[in-house]
Design a protein around this motif. Structure first.
Motif, PDB file in Angstrom:
ATOM      1  N   ALA A 244     -41.020 -31.164 -71.326  1.00  0.00           N
ATOM      2  CA  ALA A 244     -40.761 -29.994 -70.479  1.00  0.00           C
ATOM      3  C   ALA A 244     -39.406 -30.204 -69.808  1.00  0.00           C
ATOM      4  CB  ALA A 244     -41.855 -29.817 -69.440  1.00  0.00           C
TER       5      ALA A 244
ATOM      6  N   LEU B  70     -40.277 -25.443 -72.897  1.00  0.00           N
ATOM      7  CA  LEU B  70     -41.327 -26.332 -73.372  1.00  0.00           C
ATOM      8  C   LEU B  70     -41.006 -26.658 -74.823  1.00  0.00           C
ATOM      9  CD1 LEU B  70     -44.233 -27.629 -73.116  1.00  0.00           C
ATOM     10  CD2 LEU B  70     -45.047 -25.523 -74.188  1.00  0.00           C
TER      11      LEU B  70
ATOM     12  N   ILE C 159     -44.607 -21.845 -66.917  1.00  0.00           N
ATOM     13  CA  ILE C 159     -43.284 -22.463 -66.983  1.00  0.00           C
ATOM     14  C   ILE C 159     -42.314 -21.751 -66.050  1.00  0.00           C
ATOM     15  CG2 ILE C 159     -41.301 -22.896 -68.495  1.00  0.00           C
ATOM     16  CD1 ILE C 159     -43.316 -23.365 -70.738  1.00  0.00           C
TER      17      ILE C 159
END
Length: 562
Positions: free
Chosen positions: A522, A437, A423
């Motif tokens: 996301a 997330l 991420i």
């Protein structure tokens, strides 16, 4: 300010209809706010109010038919009441020295629930559905509310107050806010009127609701006469498409000025949600911004791709999907016996030799049916994971980062620290400042921030956010990537920050899918240079494919350990 040349016509058939929050869910949310603000058991007066209004809209009062209009129904009244309750919670958090009192709160909820009751037809009225009262419903609502509250022994002072609050929601005339007895009453009246505006614009099913509203207008036009309305300076829409396409102007020229007139009470939603964001305005932005409803690259189901490529017929796809659902149900019911410890090679051998058993993925089922060849399925899967229309647009650095993330994702196993790094790399690739997330908990109608990279990590991870509001909720409910930027709205409500001072300038979010099921979102916040654009949305969509493939493997690993 919005620039007309940047606006695009809004498609009339998007987004798809989503499941509304049930009336009981919204009532429980209001009860939860009541307990937080005022403690103790729920006031009997409030419980009776919800029961009676629910019965009213169901046609159980002897004087009125059941609600027949599609927009100004019980769902809308509850949405306004919930937004009012949330603003009250935000106000009390900021102004603890002069909080909204319990009686004023109850009056605000009553006004919210009854402000559009004037759309209900009298018993045995067979003309129309109630839209004919569009331009006269406020007076009818005030009369109904006053009669009802008198029978329930509300004080004369409260009844007058509630009636005046309902009057402040009249969109046809400038509200007279001088009629309220004191500052506390004025604050609540502003909240109710603001809630009425934003509940409409932030509705998760905005396009469908707009259709319903247009139907009500048509009935009112027939009753009042289009020419007569124009003589009264009332704007008459010639078509639904006109109403849809002029929504941004309506927001800028009507909604925003009225919210400012009401002293921006809606900003107290930011303090209520306590994360520096106004999820109602994120939803509004997503609803009215044409570029968010464009046909940019979006995740597609494998079956849709195979059908579009001409690799499978529609009837075969329907049969395969039915088999998939049957297989999922059977697998859920079947017990999973514990397995003896095996070495890795033996486990992989068992897996390779187990082809054809417990197939629940659509591609496996289609091959089992001899509907597609493995090579054709490969083409479909690659089109899903790496859409051809995107590959030619990627730069060398973007391709390299995607390769690195894909390789790193193979080392997830059962340790989530690697995922946080993925991420972080995605945020860097997109030039963002932070990102998250979020994974869905359907039974609670919320998403949990599972991983956050950026400021306030400890404060944000584990926090629940509602799926019916905010950009992440919009993306989750509509299964479409979207981004919003502050300049696209020119809205002071954006001038807020996350806990710790991270100013929110822009948000980009994409849905996460596993085997056709939406599991979360996301999100990347604040592009360091410039604004998020459609190419950024395409890249994050592609990264979401990589992330969900990894999450799917993690899911299988966790199930195998049980």
């Amino acid at each position: 300010m919005l620039k007309k040349k940047q606006q695009q016509p809004l498609p009339a058939n998007l987004p798809p209809e989503q499941s509304d929050s049930s009336p009981q869910t919204m009532i429980e949310q209001i009860y939860a706010i009541y307990r937080t603000q005022y403690g103790g058991r729920i006031a009997p007066k409030l419980q009776q109010l919800f029961a009676d209004v629910t019965a009213l809209y169901a046609g159980q009062w002897p004087e009125f038919e059941a609600c027949q209009v599609g927009y100004h129904n019980l769902q809308h009244g509850l949405a306004v009441a919930l937004a009012t309750a949330r603003m009250t919670g935000g106000w009390n958090k900021i102004h603890g020295e002069r909080p909204i009192s319990r009686p004023v709160f109850l009056a605000g909820i009553a006004a919210s629930l009854l402000h559009d009751a004037g759309y209900l037809k009298n018993k045995n009225d067979r003309q129309g559905k109630g839209g004919k009262y569009t331009f006269t419903h406020v007076g009818r609502s005030r009369e109904l509310a006053s009669r009802y509250l008198s029978t329930k022994r509300w004080s004369k002072k409260d009844i007058i107050f509630i009636s005046r609050m309902i009057g402040a929601t009249d969109f046809g005339e400038p509200p007279d806010m001088s009629v309220f007895a004191n500052d506390e009453q004025l604050v609540m009246a502003r909240m109710v009127a603001s809630a009425d505006l934003i509940a409409q614009m932030a509705d998760i099913n905005y396009i469908r609701r707009l259709h319903d509203l247009h139907d009500e207008f048509l009935e009112a036009y027939e009753r009042e006469g289009r020419d007569n309305l124009r003589k009264r300076a009332v704007h008459v829409y010639d078509s639904f498409q006109e109403m849809l396409n002029t929504t941004p102007e309506f927001y800028e020229n009507f909604i925003l000025p009225r919210l400012k007139l009401f002293n921006r009470m809606d900003n107290y939603l930011v303090s209520f949600f306590a994360d520096g964001r106004n999820p109602y305005f994120e939803s509004i932005t997503a609803n009215i911004s044409g570029q968010l409803l464009s046909n940019r690259l979006q995740w597609q189901r494998l079956g849709d791709i195979l059908q579009a490529l001409g690799l499978v017929d529609a009837d075969v796809l329907v049969e395969a999907l039915a088999r998939q659902q049957q297989g999922k149900a059977a697998r859920t019911i079947a017990a999973q016996p514990p397995q003896a410890e095996q070495d890795i090679g033996a486990q992989l051998l068992d897996w390779l030799q187990a082809r054809g058993t417990e197939r629940t993925r659509l591609g496996d089922i289609l091959m089992e049916m001899n509907a597609v060849e493995p090579r054709a399925l490969r083409t479909g899967l690659l089109s899903q994971l790496l859409p051809p229309q995107l590959t030619g647009k990627l730069t060398r650095d973007e391709l390299l980062t995607l390769l690195q993330i894909s390789l790193l994702a193979q080392n997830l196993y059962d340790d989530p620290w690697v995922f946080a790094q993925i991420i972080e790399m995605a945020i860097k690739l997109l030039g963002g400042e932070s990102g998250s997330l979020m994974l869905a908990r359907r039974e609670k109608n919320e998403m949990i921030i599972a991983i956050h990279c950026g400021p306030d990590k400890e404060q944000l991870e584990g926090r629940a956010i509602p799926v019916d509001k905010g950009l992440a909720g919009w993306v989750y409910r509509h299964a479409k990537a979207a981004f919003v930027i502050r300049s696209s709205m020119g809205d002071p409500a954006w001038e807020n920050s996350l806990p710790g001072g991270e100013e929110i300038r822009a948000i980009l979010a994409v849905p996460l899918h596993i085997n056709g099921e939406i599991i979360g979102v996301a999100e990347v916040i604040n592009k360091k240079q410039g604004n998020f654009n459609e190419h950024d949305a395409d890249i994050l969509t592609l990264l979401a494919n990589v992330m969900t493939c990894s999450l799917s493997l993690v899911k299988k690993l966790q199930l195998s350990k049980r």
